[in-house]
Scaffold this active site. Structure first.
Site, PDB file in Angstrom:
ATOM      1  N   TYR A  85       6.675  -3.963  -7.025  1.00  0.00           N
ATOM      2  CA  TYR A  85       8.078  -4.377  -7.312  1.00  0.00           C
ATOM      3  C   TYR A  85       8.081  -4.740  -8.961  1.00  0.00           C
ATOM      4  CZ  TYR A  85       8.664  -5.153  -2.318  1.00  0.00           C
ATOM      5  OH  TYR A  85       8.808  -5.224  -0.985  1.00  0.00           O
ATOM      6  N   LYS A 140       1.413  -7.654  -1.711  1.00  0.00           N
ATOM      7  CA  LYS A 140       0.875  -6.446  -1.144  1.00  0.00           C
ATOM      8  C   LYS A 140       0.182  -5.576  -2.073  1.00  0.00           C
ATOM      9  CE  LYS A 140       5.496  -6.163   1.194  1.00  0.00           C
ATOM     10  NZ  LYS A 140       6.529  -7.072   0.394  1.00  0.00           N
ATOM     11  N   HIS A 181       0.036  -2.346   1.796  1.00  0.00           N
ATOM     12  CA  HIS A 181       1.776  -2.070   1.527  1.00  0.00           C
ATOM     13  C   HIS A 181       1.890  -0.833   2.360  1.00  0.00           C
ATOM     14  CE1 HIS A 181       5.249  -2.589  -1.433  1.00  0.00           C
ATOM     15  NE2 HIS A 181       5.712  -1.975  -0.221  1.00  0.00           N
TER      16      HIS A 181
END
Length: 269
Positions: A40, A69, A102
Site C-alpha cells: 500500500y 502483509k 498477501h
C-alpha cells in the site's frame, strides 16, 4: 481480532497523508483493528497515526490489532523476516498482531515489487508456499508477530498449508474480497469447518479504478434490494451491506476517507 476493521489501502486519488489522517479518525471513532500492507506504500503514515493516538492516550498499544502483509517478491524464506522487520521499522512498532501472505502468487525475488521482463511482462517465481509458511512460523516464534494467516487463498491453497506434515501453526484467517455480490459462501463454510476466520475486504464493492474492474459492472451500494432494506431499517446501504456479512460470521474491513462515513461504517450494531 475485532470483527470490524479499518482498511488503509488508498487508490491513486488519495495521498499517503490522507491514509494516515483517516487512520487517526478511525481510531478516534472506535476502530481498533487496522489493516495495512507493505504494498500500500503508506505504512510510515499509518504507523505514525497509530503511535500518535497511543501518545495522546486515546488507545494503548495492546488495544490495537494491526494487520500487515508479505508482498509477492518476498516469498523465498530468507526474505520473509527481513520484509517483516522492514515493515515494523516503517510502522515504528515492535510487533504486528497479524501478518499475512498477501497473495499465493509469487514474483521474482528481489527489491522490485513488480519485476518485469524486457517485454513488460511480470516475472513470476515458484517457491513452495509451504516453505514461505515455515518462515512465517519462525517470525511468530521470534515474537515479531502474534498470529499468522493468508490472503487471497482459495481452498486448495489453504489445504496445502493445513496438510503440511510438520505444521506448527495453522493460518488463523484468510482475507479475501467479500460482499453481497461475492459472498464467498463455499470458502466461508470450509474456513468455519477448520476454525479459520474469513476476513472480507472490499465489503462495499471493489475499487472502481479502470484497470481493476469493468466500469459497466453493478455497484454494491446501488443495489435496489440493499437500498430497500436500508430504507426499511432506517440505515444507510453501507451499514446493511456490512451487517449482512457480520451476521454470516465474516470479519469486515471498511475503507473510507470521509470522516463522516468512517464513523457511520462503525455503527452497524
Amino acid at each position: 481480532m475485532p470483527v470490524i476493521g479499518f482498511g488503509t489501502y488508498a487508490p491513486e486519488t488519495y495521498t499517503k497523508e490522507q491514509a494516515g489522517e483517516s487512520t487517526k479518525v478511525a481510531i478516534e471513532a472506535g476502530y481498533r483493528h487496522i489493516d495495512c500492507a507493505f504494498i500500500y506504500g503508506n505504512e510510515v503514515e499509518v504507523g505514525q497515526a497509530i503511535r500518535s493516538k497511543i501518545a495522546d492516550g486515546t488507545v494503548k498499544r495492546e488495544e490495537i490489532f494491526y494487520t500487515g502483509k508479505l508482498w509477492s517478491n518476498n516469498h523465498v524464506p530468507e526474505r520473509v523476516r527481513p520484509a517483516l522487520e522492514h515493515s515494523l521499522k516503517d510502522l515504528g512498532l515492535d510487533y504486528m498482531d497479524l501478518f499475512l501472505i498477501h497473495n499465493p502468487v509469487e514474483f521474482k525475488p528481489g527489491d522490485d515489487p513488480f519485476p518485469k521482463d524486457e517485454n513488460g511482462k511480470l516475472i513470476f517465481n515458484n517457491t513452495d508456499i509451504r516453505d514461505t509458511w515455515k518462515a512465517l512460523e519462525a517470525c511468530k516464534d521470534a515474537g515479531l508477530v502474534r498470529s499468522i494467516g493468508v490472503s487471497n487463498f482459495n481452498r486448495s491453497q489453504l489445504e496445502l498449508i493445513l496438510n503440511m506434515p510438520e505444521l506448527k501453526y495453522k493460518p488463523v484467517c484468510d482475507q479475501v474480497e467479500c460482499h453481497i455480490f461475492l459472498n464467498q459462501s463455499k470458502l466461508l463454510e470450509f474456513c468455519k469447518s477448520r476454525d479459520i476466520v474469513l476476513v472480507g475486504y472490499s465489503v462495499l464493492g471493489s475499487s472502481r479504478v479502470e484497470y481493476w474492474i469493468d466500469q459497466n459492472s453493478p455497484k454494491v451500494l446501488e443495489d435496489p434490494v440493499l437500498n430497500r432494506v436500508a430504507e426499511k431499517l432506517n440505515r444507510n446501504p453501507a451499514q446493511v451491506a456490512m451487517r449482512y456479512l457480520l451476521q454470516k460470521g465474516v470479519v469486515v474491513l471498511a475503507k473510507s476517507f470521509s470522516p463522516e462515513r468512517i464513523k457511520q461504517n462503525f455503527q452497524v450494531n
